[in-house]
Design an enzyme around this catalytic site. Sequence first.
Site, PDB file in Angstrom:
ATOM      1  N   GLY A 262      -6.218   7.880   9.089  1.00 36.65           N
ATOM      2  CA  GLY A 262      -6.202   8.244  10.503  1.00 36.65           C
ATOM      3  C   GLY A 262      -7.613   8.333  11.058  1.00 36.65           C
TER       4      GLY A 262
ATOM      5  N   GLY B  88     -10.863   4.209   5.645  1.00 36.80           N
ATOM      6  CA  GLY B  88     -12.124   3.630   6.098  1.00 36.80           C
ATOM      7  C   GLY B  88     -12.411   3.777   7.581  1.00 36.80           C
TER       8      GLY B  88
ATOM      9  N   HIS C 123      -9.942   4.635   0.236  1.00 31.94           N
ATOM     10  CA  HIS C 123      -8.955   4.754   1.309  1.00 31.94           C
ATOM     11  C   HIS C 123      -9.563   5.491   2.496  1.00 31.94           C
ATOM     12  CE1 HIS C 123      -5.144   3.469  -0.718  1.00 31.94           C
ATOM     13  NE2 HIS C 123      -5.924   3.608  -1.767  1.00 31.94           N
TER      14      HIS C 123
ATOM     15  N   ASP D  14       0.819  -1.208   0.000  1.00 32.89           N
ATOM     16  CA  ASP D  14       0.000   0.000   0.000  1.00 32.89           C
ATOM     17  C   ASP D  14       0.859   1.267   0.000  1.00 32.89           C
ATOM     18  OD1 ASP D  14      -2.636   0.940  -0.098  1.00 32.89           O
ATOM     19  OD2 ASP D  14      -2.661   1.382   2.045  1.00 32.89           O
ATOM     20  N   HIS D  15       0.430   2.262  -0.754  1.00 27.59           N
ATOM     21  CA  HIS D  15       1.004   3.613  -0.744  1.00 27.59           C
ATOM     22  C   HIS D  15       2.537   3.629  -0.836  1.00 27.59           C
ATOM     23  CE1 HIS D  15      -2.509   6.138  -0.181  1.00 27.59           C
ATOM     24  NE2 HIS D  15      -2.996   5.225   0.638  1.00 27.59           N
TER      25      HIS D  15
END
Length: 291
Positions: free
Chosen positions: A182, A217, A215, A82-83
């Site tokens: 976050g 959630g 993204h 991810d990312h």
Amino acid sequence: MPLTSAKEMLQKATIENYCVGAFNFTSFVQAKAIIKAAEEMNAPVILQTSVSPAKFYSPHMIVGAIKSLANNSTIPICLHLDHCTDVDFCLECADAGYTNIMYDGSSLDFDKNIENTKRVTEYCHSIGNISVEGELGTVMGVEDQIVVNEDDAALCPVDKVLEYVERSQVDLFAPAIGTAHGVYKTANPFIDLKRLKEIFTLLHKRDSIVPLVIHGGTGLQQSMVKQLIVNGGAKFNVSTELKHVLIDTTFNYLTGHPSEYNPGKLDKEVFNAHVEKISEWIGILGSGEKA
């Protein structure tokens, strides 16, 4: 069952209007719990690492462990990076055996984002059944090494979506629509469902389905999650909430057992807490009995 790419898994979810949970893990206790919950609910699942855990353990160690768990499972399992903002590390993880890669070029200008993303997609497609996720716009908040301030966050430009997808050749598309990494500062953050629906409609005029990724959630109301699915979301990322489960469960156990030094009991507490939380999310996302 061998590890699978996310592409076919999420195309099926798009067609049948449910969402597959993509759950971040930083320990193998968490990873085992994610798979256990998915097996109990007969749900396809995506296990994902951000860059820091991938580098800490090494891509080969993570792939070896998750492959072992997947080979003894009866559900479709995808391993996702991810990312990642580093093209070379994306390629390293693909070589190691990750089956879905996200190159995050969202902080770059449009053409450079496409150029770098296409390098990743071309490589991943050339070496095997590895799907690639790309992002347009920027999701605010903190995700691993990436920090995006609220003032710097930008929603996905709808008029650039088709060009981005077609030039970059991504298999999955993550549009920035107002969700955040976050914890949300308000119970009802503004999420641009209209923008999501427009993007979904645009992409599904094409011959090949490009599933949409949500993204940020953690902390969204269940009603909002349902709306995100109705409007096209097929992959739903959950990271921060699982960090809280890990740390809070560990803290509560150690506080309640100050003189006990049995890591196995702590692992079991953490495992059970994650199975419960992942099961809850699978129920919300509607992916149970879809394996």
